[in-house]
Design a protein around this motif. Sequence first.
Motif, PDB file in Angstrom:
ATOM      1  N   HIS A  50       0.851  -1.192   0.000  1.00  0.00           N
ATOM      2  CA  HIS A  50       0.000   0.000   0.000  1.00  0.00           C
ATOM      3  C   HIS A  50       0.888   1.245   0.000  1.00  0.00           C
ATOM      4  O   HIS A  50       1.804   1.334   0.810  1.00  0.00           O
ATOM      5  N   GLU A  55      -2.645   6.315  -1.181  1.00  0.00           N
ATOM      6  CA  GLU A  55      -3.586   5.225  -0.895  1.00  0.00           C
ATOM      7  C   GLU A  55      -3.833   4.295  -2.076  1.00  0.00           C
ATOM      8  O   GLU A  55      -4.970   3.967  -2.407  1.00  0.00           O
ATOM      9  N   ASP A  57      -3.303   0.536  -3.511  1.00  0.00           N
ATOM     10  CA  ASP A  57      -3.039  -0.843  -3.118  1.00  0.00           C
ATOM     11  C   ASP A  57      -2.283  -1.587  -4.217  1.00  0.00           C
ATOM     12  O   ASP A  57      -2.598  -1.430  -5.397  1.00  0.00           O
ATOM     13  N   THR A  71      -5.906   4.732  -7.048  1.00  0.00           N
ATOM     14  CA  THR A  71      -6.522   4.675  -5.727  1.00  0.00           C
ATOM     15  C   THR A  71      -7.879   3.992  -5.830  1.00  0.00           C
ATOM     16  O   THR A  71      -8.674   4.306  -6.716  1.00  0.00           O
ATOM     17  N   HIS A  75     -10.515   4.008  -0.766  1.00  0.00           N
ATOM     18  CA  HIS A  75      -9.399   4.693  -0.101  1.00  0.00           C
ATOM     19  C   HIS A  75      -9.184   6.113  -0.619  1.00  0.00           C
ATOM     20  O   HIS A  75      -8.071   6.619  -0.536  1.00  0.00           O
TER      21      HIS A  75
END
Length: 83
Positions: A50, A55, A57, A71, A75
């Motif tokens: 992350h 933000e 992943d 993003t 998030h």
Amino acid sequence: MKVDIYRRPEPQNKFTYLIVPSGQPIPEEATNIDWQARQQGVHVDETQEHLHPIEIDNPRAQIDEKGYAITSVFHQVEAGQGP
């Protein structure tokens, strides 16, 4: 990995971030007139699970699959908290 960072505004004073390998265009399926260039040639550790504060992943997996990482809607970043 060096990346270029873009963002676009979302409802409720939030942002979505998108990264692409430095110097590469945003892939066509992700082009959007709302993307604003934020930073270019930024080093990120794409092996991280992350990326904070943008933000994102699993950036390496996303870039390998799509040519960019983005993003998640879960998030989105509050205004004033991203780069």
